[in-house]
Design an enzyme around this catalytic site. Structure first.
Site, PDB file in Angstrom:
ATOM      1  N   ARG A   1       0.875  -1.025   0.036  1.00 33.06           N
ATOM      2  CA  ARG A   1       0.057   0.069   0.123  1.00 33.06           C
ATOM      3  C   ARG A   1       0.901   1.267   0.082  1.00 33.06           C
ATOM      4  NH1 ARG A   1      -3.302  -0.746   5.107  1.00 33.06           N
ATOM      5  NH2 ARG A   1      -1.453  -1.639   5.672  1.00 33.06           N
TER       6      ARG A   1
ATOM      7  N   ASN B   1      -6.053  -2.945   2.304  1.00 28.70           N
ATOM      8  CA  ASN B   1      -6.072  -4.374   2.157  1.00 28.70           C
ATOM      9  C   ASN B   1      -7.457  -4.698   2.161  1.00 28.70           C
ATOM     10  OD1 ASN B   1      -3.285  -4.594   2.220  1.00 28.70           O
ATOM     11  ND2 ASN B   1      -2.891  -4.640   4.429  1.00 28.70           N
TER      12      ASN B   1
END
Length: 98
Positions: free
Chosen positions: A18, A36
């Protein structure tokens, strides 16, 4: 303006996916978000020029150096007025149990 949702599976959580995605998107001037998912995948939405969105989509197929991407799911979407400014890491959604 182009908008694309991308979901990747494999060893993609816990490998700075990320944060690296956010940095890559910011360098290319792409707005959107990444998060996520509870099933172990990573989902991202990109908005920007078609070329820049294509670059980020291709990057998702590789990810950061510690990631192992098995599958990439790409969904072209109509650009919407979601008000995306910049690029953010969103929290993992919580699944509600019944």
């Amino acid at each position: 303006m182009s908008r694309r949702r991308v979901v990747v599976s494999g060893d993609v959580q816990g490998v700075y996916f990320r944060d690296t995605c956010r940095g890559t998107a910011e360098r290319h001037g792409v707005a959107g978000w990444v998060r996520n998912l509870p099933d172990g995948t990573v989902e991202a939405v990109f908005e920007g020029t078609p070329d820049d969105v294509a670059r980020l989509t291709a990057w998702m197929g590789r990810g950061p150096s510690l990631a192992i991407v098995d599958r990439v799911y790409v969904y072209d979407e109509d650009p919407v007025e979601e008000g995306l400014v910049g690029f953010e890491i969103r929290p993992t959604p919580v699944l509600r149990q019944r």
